[in-house]
Scaffold this motif. Structure first.
Motif, PDB file in Angstrom:
ATOM      1  N   THR A   1       0.828  -1.204   0.000  1.00 36.01           N
ATOM      2  CA  THR A   1       0.000   0.000   0.000  1.00 36.01           C
ATOM      3  C   THR A   1       0.863   1.255   0.000  1.00 36.01           C
ATOM      4  O   THR A   1       2.054   1.213   0.282  1.00 36.01           O
ATOM      5  N   THR A   2       0.225   2.338  -0.324  1.00 38.49           N
ATOM      6  CA  THR A   2       0.900   3.630  -0.385  1.00 38.49           C
ATOM      7  C   THR A   2       1.353   4.070   1.004  1.00 38.49           C
ATOM      8  O   THR A   2       0.651   3.856   1.991  1.00 38.49           O
ATOM      9  N   ILE A   3       2.497   4.700   1.048  1.00 42.25           N
ATOM     10  CA  ILE A   3       2.958   5.368   2.260  1.00 42.25           C
ATOM     11  C   ILE A   3       2.613   6.851   2.069  1.00 42.25           C
ATOM     12  O   ILE A   3       3.006   7.456   1.072  1.00 42.25           O
ATOM     13  N   TYR A   4       1.895   7.437   2.994  1.00 42.96           N
ATOM     14  CA  TYR A   4       1.306   8.762   2.809  1.00 42.96           C
ATOM     15  C   TYR A   4       2.158   9.927   3.318  1.00 42.96           C
ATOM     16  O   TYR A   4       1.733  11.064   3.254  1.00 42.96           O
ATOM     17  N   VAL A   5       3.345   9.647   3.789  1.00 44.19           N
ATOM     18  CA  VAL A   5       4.143  10.708   4.397  1.00 44.19           C
ATOM     19  C   VAL A   5       4.441  11.838   3.411  1.00 44.19           C
ATOM     20  O   VAL A   5       4.434  13.011   3.793  1.00 44.19           O
ATOM     21  N   GLY A   6       4.678  11.540   2.157  1.00 43.76           N
ATOM     22  CA  GLY A   6       4.981  12.574   1.170  1.00 43.76           C
ATOM     23  C   GLY A   6       3.856  13.589   1.006  1.00 43.76           C
ATOM     24  O   GLY A   6       4.063  14.799   1.192  1.00 43.76           O
ATOM     25  N   PRO A   7       2.637  13.135   0.669  1.00 42.59           N
ATOM     26  CA  PRO A   7       1.532  14.084   0.530  1.00 42.59           C
ATOM     27  C   PRO A   7       1.182  14.811   1.827  1.00 42.59           C
ATOM     28  O   PRO A   7       0.824  15.993   1.808  1.00 42.59           O
ATOM     29  N   VAL A   8       1.316  14.132   2.951  1.00 40.89           N
ATOM     30  CA  VAL A   8       0.999  14.774   4.233  1.00 40.89           C
ATOM     31  C   VAL A   8       2.016  15.869   4.540  1.00 40.89           C
ATOM     32  O   VAL A   8       1.650  16.987   4.925  1.00 40.89           O
ATOM     33  N   LEU A   9       3.300  15.577   4.354  1.00 36.35           N
ATOM     34  CA  LEU A   9       4.321  16.609   4.588  1.00 36.35           C
ATOM     35  C   LEU A   9       4.142  17.782   3.639  1.00 36.35           C
ATOM     36  O   LEU A   9       4.311  18.936   4.035  1.00 36.35           O
ATOM     37  N   ALA A  10       3.781  17.507   2.386  1.00 32.86           N
ATOM     38  CA  ALA A  10       3.552  18.592   1.432  1.00 32.86           C
ATOM     39  C   ALA A  10       2.407  19.485   1.898  1.00 32.86           C
ATOM     40  O   ALA A  10       2.496  20.715   1.818  1.00 32.86           O
ATOM     41  N   ALA A  11       1.337  18.896   2.400  1.00 31.11           N
ATOM     42  CA  ALA A  11       0.207  19.689   2.898  1.00 31.11           C
ATOM     43  C   ALA A  11       0.603  20.493   4.127  1.00 31.11           C
ATOM     44  O   ALA A  11       0.240  21.666   4.258  1.00 31.11           O
ATOM     45  N   LEU A  12       1.368  19.897   5.018  1.00 31.19           N
ATOM     46  CA  LEU A  12       1.803  20.598   6.229  1.00 31.19           C
ATOM     47  C   LEU A  12       2.706  21.781   5.895  1.00 31.19           C
ATOM     48  O   LEU A  12       2.655  22.822   6.555  1.00 31.19           O
ATOM     49  N   ARG A  13       3.526  21.624   4.864  1.00 31.37           N
ATOM     50  CA  ARG A  13       4.482  22.670   4.501  1.00 31.37           C
ATOM     51  C   ARG A  13       3.883  23.744   3.586  1.00 31.37           C
ATOM     52  O   ARG A  13       4.430  24.837   3.492  1.00 31.37           O
ATOM     53  N   ALA A  14       2.776  23.432   2.903  1.00 31.39           N
ATOM     54  CA  ALA A  14       2.210  24.344   1.901  1.00 31.39           C
ATOM     55  C   ALA A  14       1.813  25.683   2.504  1.00 31.39           C
ATOM     56  O   ALA A  14       2.095  26.732   1.941  1.00 31.39           O
ATOM     57  N   GLU A  15       1.159  25.641   3.612  1.00 32.23           N
ATOM     58  CA  GLU A  15       0.771  26.878   4.301  1.00 32.23           C
ATOM     59  C   GLU A  15       0.759  26.579   5.791  1.00 32.23           C
ATOM     60  O   GLU A  15      -0.100  25.863   6.283  1.00 32.23           O
ATOM     61  N   ARG A  16       1.708  27.127   6.480  1.00 32.29           N
ATOM     62  CA  ARG A  16       1.858  26.846   7.914  1.00 32.29           C
ATOM     63  C   ARG A  16       0.555  27.132   8.657  1.00 32.29           C
ATOM     64  O   ARG A  16      -0.031  28.190   8.513  1.00 32.29           O
ATOM     65  N   GLY A  17       0.103  26.151   9.411  1.00 31.40           N
ATOM     66  CA  GLY A  17      -1.109  26.294  10.207  1.00 31.40           C
ATOM     67  C   GLY A  17      -2.392  25.938   9.473  1.00 31.40           C
ATOM     68  O   GLY A  17      -3.458  25.879  10.081  1.00 31.40           O
ATOM     69  N   ALA A  18      -2.315  25.687   8.165  1.00 31.83           N
ATOM     70  CA  ALA A  18      -3.531  25.371   7.409  1.00 31.83           C
ATOM     71  C   ALA A  18      -4.077  23.992   7.790  1.00 31.83           C
ATOM     72  O   ALA A  18      -5.288  23.789   7.828  1.00 31.83           O
ATOM     73  N   VAL A  19      -3.189  23.051   8.074  1.00 31.83           N
ATOM     74  CA  VAL A  19      -3.617  21.723   8.528  1.00 31.83           C
ATOM     75  C   VAL A  19      -3.688  21.780  10.048  1.00 31.83           C
ATOM     76  O   VAL A  19      -2.688  22.001  10.725  1.00 31.83           O
ATOM     77  N   ARG A  20      -4.884  21.600  10.576  1.00 33.35           N
ATOM     78  CA  ARG A  20      -5.092  21.755  12.020  1.00 33.35           C
ATOM     79  C   ARG A  20      -5.171  20.441  12.764  1.00 33.35           C
ATOM     80  O   ARG A  20      -5.063  20.408  13.986  1.00 33.35           O
ATOM     81  N   ALA A  21      -5.428  19.360  12.047  1.00 36.04           N
ATOM     82  CA  ALA A  21      -5.509  18.045  12.680  1.00 36.04           C
ATOM     83  C   ALA A  21      -5.335  16.978  11.616  1.00 36.04           C
ATOM     84  O   ALA A  21      -5.608  17.218  10.435  1.00 36.04           O
ATOM     85  N   LEU A  22      -4.881  15.818  12.024  1.00 35.15           N
ATOM     86  CA  LEU A  22      -4.739  14.671  11.135  1.00 35.15           C
ATOM     87  C   LEU A  22      -5.385  13.465  11.803  1.00 35.15           C
ATOM     88  O   LEU A  22      -5.234  13.268  13.014  1.00 35.15           O
ATOM     89  N   ALA A  23      -6.089  12.677  11.030  1.00 33.26           N
ATOM     90  CA  ALA A  23      -6.688  11.450  11.551  1.00 33.26           C
ATOM     91  C   ALA A  23      -6.260  10.285  10.677  1.00 33.26           C
ATOM     92  O   ALA A  23      -6.383  10.346   9.450  1.00 33.26           O
ATOM     93  N   HIS A  24      -5.748   9.276  11.294  1.00 32.14           N
ATOM     94  CA  HIS A  24      -5.388   8.045  10.597  1.00 32.14           C
ATOM     95  C   HIS A  24      -6.594   7.123  10.723  1.00 32.14           C
ATOM     96  O   HIS A  24      -6.930   6.677  11.815  1.00 32.14           O
ATOM     97  N   ILE A  25      -7.261   6.867   9.615  1.00 31.47           N
ATOM     98  CA  ILE A  25      -8.485   6.070   9.656  1.00 31.47           C
ATOM     99  C   ILE A  25      -8.098   4.598   9.626  1.00 31.47           C
ATOM    100  O   ILE A  25      -7.690   4.061   8.601  1.00 31.47           O
ATOM    101  N   THR A  26      -8.248   3.948  10.763  1.00 28.68           N
ATOM    102  CA  THR A  26      -7.844   2.552  10.921  1.00 28.68           C
ATOM    103  C   THR A  26      -9.083   1.669  10.978  1.00 28.68           C
ATOM    104  O   THR A  26     -10.141   2.046  10.497  1.00 28.68           O
ATOM    105  N   GLY A  27      -8.949   0.516  11.611  1.00 31.30           N
ATOM    106  CA  GLY A  27     -10.027  -0.471  11.645  1.00 31.30           C
ATOM    107  C   GLY A  27     -11.359   0.033  12.143  1.00 31.30           C
ATOM    108  O   GLY A  27     -12.405  -0.494  11.782  1.00 31.30           O
TER     109      GLY A  27
END
Length: 111
Positions: A58-84
């Protein structure tokens, strides 16, 4: 959680397939369906067997998540890992008390 506010947007990354947390459910579904791991998968897959399809990396999501976090500081306010537990168990973990999230499943592209 203090930064999450009314009107914030929910953004989802598409899953590339089953992840390790989902295999307890997969085993129950396969057993309940009477499916065989050495049979062809009951869904579109380039793999010859259900077992091979389920073991597709499966895909490792760290790349897109880091890009979103860096795109505009403070724009991402929370992250949820949707598991079982799915959306109903995991999304509330990043919402302030008494907050709700509105999801439109009709807008999702189902593979």
């Amino acid at each position: 959680l203090a930064d999450v506010a009314d009107g914030d947007a929910l953004v989802a990354l598409p899953s590339s397939g089953l992840h390790s947390n989902g295999f307890s459910l997969v085993r129950r579904v396969v057993a309940a369906a009477g499916a065989a791991y050495d049979a062809p998968p009951p869904f579109d897959s380039p793999h010859a067997t259900l077992a091979a399809a389920l073991l597709e990396p499966t895909t490792i999501y760290v790349g897109p998540v880091l890009a979103a976090l860096r795109a505009e500081r403070g724009a991402v306010r929370a992250l949820a890992h949707i598991t079982g537990g799915g959306l109903t168990d995991n999304l509330p973990r990043v919402l302030p008390a008494r907050a709700t999230a509105a999801l439109d499943a009709a807008a999702w592209r189902v593979p």
